[in-house]
Each structure stands twice: as C-alpha cells, then as structure tokens.
Design an enzyme around this catalytic site. Structure first.
Site, PDB file in Angstrom:
ATOM      1  N   HIS A   1       0.853  -1.189   0.000  1.00  0.00           N
ATOM      2  CA  HIS A   1       0.000   0.000   0.000  1.00  0.00           C
ATOM      3  C   HIS A   1       0.889   1.239   0.000  1.00  0.00           C
ATOM      4  O   HIS A   1       1.694   1.440   0.909  1.00  0.00           O
ATOM      5  CB  HIS A   1      -0.899  -0.007   1.237  1.00  0.00           C
TER       6      HIS A   1
ATOM      7  N   ARG B   1       0.555   5.217   7.009  1.00  0.00           N
ATOM      8  CA  ARG B   1      -0.782   4.727   7.329  1.00  0.00           C
ATOM      9  C   ARG B   1      -1.830   5.380   6.433  1.00  0.00           C
ATOM     10  O   ARG B   1      -1.623   6.462   5.886  1.00  0.00           O
ATOM     11  CB  ARG B   1      -1.102   4.982   8.801  1.00  0.00           C
TER      12      ARG B   1
ATOM     13  N   LYS C   1      -0.499  10.558   1.704  1.00  0.00           N
ATOM     14  CA  LYS C   1       0.437  10.118   0.651  1.00  0.00           C
ATOM     15  C   LYS C   1       0.007  10.622  -0.716  1.00  0.00           C
ATOM     16  O   LYS C   1       0.824  11.138  -1.486  1.00  0.00           O
ATOM     17  CB  LYS C   1       0.520   8.581   0.639  1.00  0.00           C
TER      18      LYS C   1
ATOM     19  N   ARG D   1      18.552  13.246  13.043  1.00  0.00           N
ATOM     20  CA  ARG D   1      18.893  14.656  13.221  1.00  0.00           C
ATOM     21  C   ARG D   1      20.074  15.071  12.355  1.00  0.00           C
ATOM     22  O   ARG D   1      20.130  16.186  11.847  1.00  0.00           O
ATOM     23  CB  ARG D   1      19.220  14.938  14.703  1.00  0.00           C
TER      24      ARG D   1
ATOM     25  N   ASP E   1      -2.048   3.666  -4.347  1.00  0.00           N
ATOM     26  CA  ASP E   1      -2.763   2.701  -3.509  1.00  0.00           C
ATOM     27  C   ASP E   1      -2.120   1.321  -3.515  1.00  0.00           C
ATOM     28  O   ASP E   1      -1.287   1.037  -2.671  1.00  0.00           O
ATOM     29  CB  ASP E   1      -4.237   2.617  -3.913  1.00  0.00           C
TER      30      ASP E   1
END
EC number: 2.7.11.-
Length: 312
Positions: free
Chosen positions: A139, A155, A160, A245, A178
């Site tokens: 996905h 998620r 996205k 970082r 998708d």
C-alpha cells in the site's frame, strides 16, 4: 508454477516480432524465464527439454554457415527435437530457409525480429523475466522524482496521495497509487500500478482522478525501478520513533530480499512534505555520488573548533 504462452509474447511485441512458422503451436508454454543460447543443444551435447525461448543470432548463424547442408539439418534436428516453446531469430540470422525446412516436422513457433541480441535482452527478455518474477503488493504511492523511483508509504489517510499530487504538479512522474505491485529482477526492485488502478489516484474530498487525463501522458510512467522508500509518519502521534537529526548514514529497509534506502519523514500542518521528499531524493543522490552533507557539517564544526583553539 508461473507460465507464459508464446502467443502472449507475440501479442506483447507484435510491432517488432513476426511469427513466420509454427502457427498452430502458439499455445506452447514458456516455463523458464530468460532467452536461451542453444549452441550446446545444437551440437547434441544436451538432451533435456528446453523450457525457455531459444535465440538464434549472429553466433549461431555463423556456426551453421560453416557446415554442409546435411550437417546443418542434423544440427537443427538436435535443437528442434528438444521442443523449445519458441525460437527467436535476430536480425543477424539472415537466412532461415534450412531451419524452416527442418521445422516442418516439429512446428515449433519461429519468430523473426529486426532486433539484435542485445536489444532483445533489453526488451523481450526483460518482459519474460517480469512475468516470472516474484510479485509483492504494498500500500503506497509510486513516483519518479528527479529520475529516482520513490515509494511513498504510511498509514491510510496520512496524506500520501496529496503529497504525490504536489510532486506531480512539480512535473515529477506518476506510476501508481494505492496498490503497488513490486517485483524483483536480479538485485533490483521495480514497481507498477495494478492493472485496474493504472493512471488513477484517490484524493480525499475530491474522489478518483485520472492523472493521465488531468496532467497529460508525459507525466505518467508504466513502471520504474524503486531506489528509495519514504515512510510518512504523523509527528503528533509518534512517541516511539527517533527521527534522524544529522543523517550521517542512509537507513535501509528490506523488501523482497533487497535493501532499499529508507527515510522516515514526520509530517504536520505547515510542513511542505513534497519539498522535503525532493530534498530526500537529492540527499540520496549526493550520498551515492560520495558527498554527505552531515559529514561535511561535522568536519566544518571540527575545523571551526580547532581554529578557535589555535587562536586561544
């Protein structure tokens, strides 16, 4: 067991491959990927059935040309009795007369092309290998950004598709949304959209859009090599992920046994995610070319500290 029919191969390459013999056996099954050079079979040294498409080119034509007619016939019998699903003749195999005569007994599909062997490797062989490749479905959204295949994951509902739309508006290429089919060829991963979802994208609040119709053919691509994976995470909901970082090293994510370069990017209102992804791609390309911004930063800090120490 995966299989491919000869007639499916012919249909795929109908513009550059012509069937010149064996018309009744195009339902032959290709059981093995790749294109097979068959000099040893022609010499009668191997006796096992051939499961892949055989290729006859400059090397094989030169070998046959040195033989008498009777020897040529015997050599071709040695090959054809092993029942290859099909034989492709390259541009260099200029005279198939004897082959067609011998093939009257076997009726193996004979295909003729104007491609040389190298061109067949990049086209026909690649296509055959794709049909036999292990396919996984994931996905996400697949794009090509600055020439790099980027798989966006995260998620459901994190944004996205909206991020991908921003990238498309910046003239980056859209592959699929998708359900992305991913397959491995050697040590490389490639991705494409599922057939039913090709060209389409779902944007919450807007619905389904046809990317090709909205933005033109030039903005879409059938497939791309996946080189970079970017996982979008909600900054507000993350309590367990420690975000990078400095970025001294590229993270890796294993997919179908291949290690992909991997970024985790936190998103929140006001952050320009598409621009961060563009920067991630540039960072990826720079690191692969030997330049590392983080290491450059560290060295610069060391130089400043050393200079201050020397001055004190």
């Amino acid at each position: 067991m995966k299989k491919l029919l000869v007639k499916e191969l012919i249909e795929q390459f109908q513009d550059c491959v012509n069937l010149i013999d064996g018309h009744t056996n195009t339902s032959n099954v290709i059981r093995v990927p790749g294109l097979k050079r068959v000099v040893f079979e022609m010499l009668g040294l191997f006796s096992s059935q051939i499961g892949s498409v055989a290729i006859l080119g400059k090397r094989e034509f030169g070998f046959l040309s040195q033989k008498t007619l009777v020897e040529q016939q015997q050599i071709l019998h040695n090959l054809l009795k092993l029942n290859p699903p099909a034989i492709i003749l390259t541009k260099s195999f200029t005279d198939p007369t004897v082959l067609l005569q011998v093939n009257q007994t076997y009726q193996v599909p004979i295909l003729k092309t104007d491609f040389f062997s190298t061109e067949l490797s990049f086209t026909v062989e690649t296509y055959i290998n794709e049909q036999f490749a292990t396919v996984a479905q994931i996905h996400g959204v697949l794009l090509e950004v600055f020439g790099v295949g980027v798989l966006l994951t995260g998620r459901s509902g994190i944004g996205k598709s909206e991020c991908a739309l921003d990238l498309i508006n910046k003239n980056h290429l859209f592959v699929g949304d998708d359900a992305i089919e991913i397959y491995r060829l050697g040590n490389r991963l490639f991705g494409r959209a599922q057939e039913v979802a090709k060209k389409f994208m779902e944007i919450r609040g807007l619905g389904i859009i046809n990317v090709e119709r909205f933005y033109g053919l030039q903005i879409t691509k059938q497939r791309t090599e996946i080189q970079l994976m970017v996982n979008l995470l909600s900054l507000e909901k993350q309590t367990t992920v420690t975000f990078e970082r400095l970025g001294t090293e590229l993270k890796k994510q294993r997919l179908l046994g291949v290690d992909l370069s991997f970024y985790e990017i936190p998103i929140s209102p006001g952050r320009k995610t598409s621009e961060i992804i563009e920067s991630a791609v540039i960072d990826f390309k720079l690191k692969h070319s030997g330049y590392n911004s983080a290491l450059d930063f560290i060295e610069n800090q060391k130089a400043i500290l050393k200079r201050k120490k020397d001055e004190s």
